[in-house]
Scaffold this motif. Structure first.
Motif, PDB file in Angstrom:
ATOM      1  N   MET A   1      60.606  14.452 -40.301  1.00 38.26           N
ATOM      2  CA  MET A   1      59.786  13.343 -40.732  1.00 38.26           C
ATOM      3  C   MET A   1      60.717  12.180 -41.086  1.00 38.26           C
ATOM      4  N   ALA A   2      60.467  11.018 -40.532  1.00 39.85           N
ATOM      5  CA  ALA A   2      61.286   9.836 -40.811  1.00 39.85           C
ATOM      6  C   ALA A   2      60.961   9.289 -42.201  1.00 39.85           C
ATOM      7  N   ARG A   3      61.992   8.910 -42.902  1.00 39.39           N
ATOM      8  CA  ARG A   3      61.835   8.341 -44.247  1.00 39.39           C
ATOM      9  C   ARG A   3      62.053   6.837 -44.198  1.00 39.39           C
ATOM     10  N   ALA A   4      61.342   6.126 -45.052  1.00 39.01           N
ATOM     11  CA  ALA A   4      61.548   4.681 -45.169  1.00 39.01           C
ATOM     12  C   ALA A   4      62.903   4.438 -45.819  1.00 39.01           C
ATOM     13  N   VAL A   5      63.581   3.432 -45.355  1.00 38.92           N
ATOM     14  CA  VAL A   5      64.874   3.072 -45.929  1.00 38.92           C
ATOM     15  C   VAL A   5      64.649   2.421 -47.290  1.00 38.92           C
ATOM     16  N   LEU A   6      65.396   2.883 -48.281  1.00 41.75           N
ATOM     17  CA  LEU A   6      65.303   2.305 -49.627  1.00 41.75           C
ATOM     18  C   LEU A   6      65.925   0.919 -49.634  1.00 41.75           C
ATOM     19  N   GLU A   7      65.211  -0.024 -50.175  1.00 41.59           N
ATOM     20  CA  GLU A   7      65.718  -1.389 -50.312  1.00 41.59           C
ATOM     21  C   GLU A   7      65.780  -1.732 -51.793  1.00 41.59           C
ATOM     22  N   PRO A   8      66.885  -2.331 -52.228  1.00 45.88           N
ATOM     23  CA  PRO A   8      67.020  -2.686 -53.650  1.00 45.88           C
ATOM     24  C   PRO A   8      65.957  -3.676 -54.090  1.00 45.88           C
ATOM     25  N   ARG A   9      65.562  -3.545 -55.339  1.00 45.83           N
ATOM     26  CA  ARG A   9      64.618  -4.484 -55.939  1.00 45.83           C
ATOM     27  C   ARG A   9      65.329  -5.790 -56.258  1.00 45.83           C
ATOM     28  N   GLU A  10      64.639  -6.884 -56.081  1.00 50.48           N
ATOM     29  CA  GLU A  10      65.235  -8.187 -56.347  1.00 50.48           C
ATOM     30  C   GLU A  10      65.503  -8.428 -57.820  1.00 50.48           C
ATOM     31  N   ASP A  11      64.755  -7.766 -58.702  1.00 52.93           N
ATOM     32  CA  ASP A  11      64.914  -8.008 -60.140  1.00 52.93           C
ATOM     33  C   ASP A  11      65.902  -7.043 -60.796  1.00 52.93           C
ATOM     34  N   ASP A  71      67.988  11.842 -48.304  1.00 56.92           N
ATOM     35  CA  ASP A  71      67.782  11.731 -46.861  1.00 56.92           C
ATOM     36  C   ASP A  71      69.136  11.414 -46.242  1.00 56.92           C
ATOM     37  N   TYR A  72      69.463  12.123 -45.170  1.00 55.35           N
ATOM     38  CA  TYR A  72      70.741  11.929 -44.481  1.00 55.35           C
ATOM     39  C   TYR A  72      70.483  11.211 -43.166  1.00 55.35           C
ATOM     40  N   ASP A 105      78.731   3.452 -45.268  1.00 60.24           N
ATOM     41  CA  ASP A 105      80.113   3.560 -44.794  1.00 60.24           C
ATOM     42  C   ASP A 105      80.804   2.206 -44.906  1.00 60.24           C
ATOM     43  N   GLY A 106      82.049   2.141 -44.484  1.00 61.67           N
ATOM     44  CA  GLY A 106      82.846   0.921 -44.598  1.00 61.67           C
ATOM     45  C   GLY A 106      82.308  -0.252 -43.810  1.00 61.67           C
ATOM     46  N   GLU A 107      81.407   0.004 -42.877  1.00 63.03           N
ATOM     47  CA  GLU A 107      80.791  -1.066 -42.095  1.00 63.03           C
ATOM     48  C   GLU A 107      79.415  -1.443 -42.632  1.00 63.03           C
ATOM     49  N   GLY A 108      79.047  -0.865 -43.779  1.00 60.91           N
ATOM     50  CA  GLY A 108      77.762  -1.171 -44.395  1.00 60.91           C
ATOM     51  C   GLY A 108      76.588  -0.423 -43.794  1.00 60.91           C
ATOM     52  N   ARG A 109      76.872   0.563 -42.943  1.00 60.56           N
ATOM     53  CA  ARG A 109      75.789   1.351 -42.333  1.00 60.56           C
ATOM     54  C   ARG A 109      75.312   2.428 -43.304  1.00 60.56           C
ATOM     55  N   LEU A 110      74.004   2.600 -43.364  1.00 53.91           N
ATOM     56  CA  LEU A 110      73.407   3.594 -44.248  1.00 53.91           C
ATOM     57  C   LEU A 110      73.715   4.994 -43.724  1.00 53.91           C
ATOM     58  N   CYS A 111      74.356   5.802 -44.566  1.00 48.55           N
ATOM     59  CA  CYS A 111      74.672   7.188 -44.218  1.00 48.55           C
ATOM     60  C   CYS A 111      73.712   8.155 -44.895  1.00 48.55           C
ATOM     61  N   ALA A 112      73.348   7.844 -46.125  1.00 46.20           N
ATOM     62  CA  ALA A 112      72.401   8.677 -46.876  1.00 46.20           C
ATOM     63  C   ALA A 112      71.771   7.809 -47.957  1.00 46.20           C
TER      64      ALA A 112
END
Length: 142
Positions: A1-11, A71-72, A105-112
């Motif tokens: 099952m695909a998970r939504a990517v967590l995005e930081p809250r602006e506040d 999620d990995y 990772d060092g390139e800013g790619r989401l790993c987990a």
């Protein structure tokens, strides 16, 4: 099952913790073992707490992680550099906070990514305590 990517809250403050990939982190599949990520979730939360609160506050209060969900997305290889955890908190719910962590990772790619549920406890009695309102500004965007 695909998970939504967590995005930081602006506040919320996004607190960044550099992570080191060590030889003992590598499993038989040639990448960072899943259990290491759980430790990194806890390390990120603890580092954020220690960086934002004075010793006297930390002596009075403690946090207990009661749940982790991870999620990995992409494996981290043995010589990965520039790895970082980016963490922020959600809204308090009595004595509880959800803490969100993205491991990149060092390139800013989401790993987990992970969500941990933390409970504030009195450091002496270890009894849960509602999160005091004066703690909340320490977790807001700076």
């Amino acid at each position: 099952m695909a998970r939504a990517v967590l995005e930081p809250r602006e506040d919320r403050e996004i607190f960044v913790v550099p992570l080191d990939v060590r030889p003992e982190h590598i499993d038989d599949n040639g990448h960072v073992n899943n259990v290491v990520y759980v430790g990194w979730l806890q390390d990120a939360g603890t580092a954020h707490w220690n960086a934002r609160f004075a010793a006297d506050v930390r002596a009075r209060w403690s946090w207990v992680a009661v749940r982790h969900e991870i999620d990995y997305f992409r494996p981290l290889p043995p010589k990965a550099t520039g790895v970082a955890a980016r963490t922020w908190v959600g809204d308090p719910q009595g004595p509880r906070f959800n803490r969100y962590v993205r491991i990149e990772d060092g390139e800013g790619r989401l790993c987990a990514q992970g969500v941990s549920e933390w409970v504030l406890v009195d450091a002496k009695t270890l009894r849960p305590h509602r999160i005091p309102a004066d703690m909340l500004p320490q977790f807001e965007r700076r």
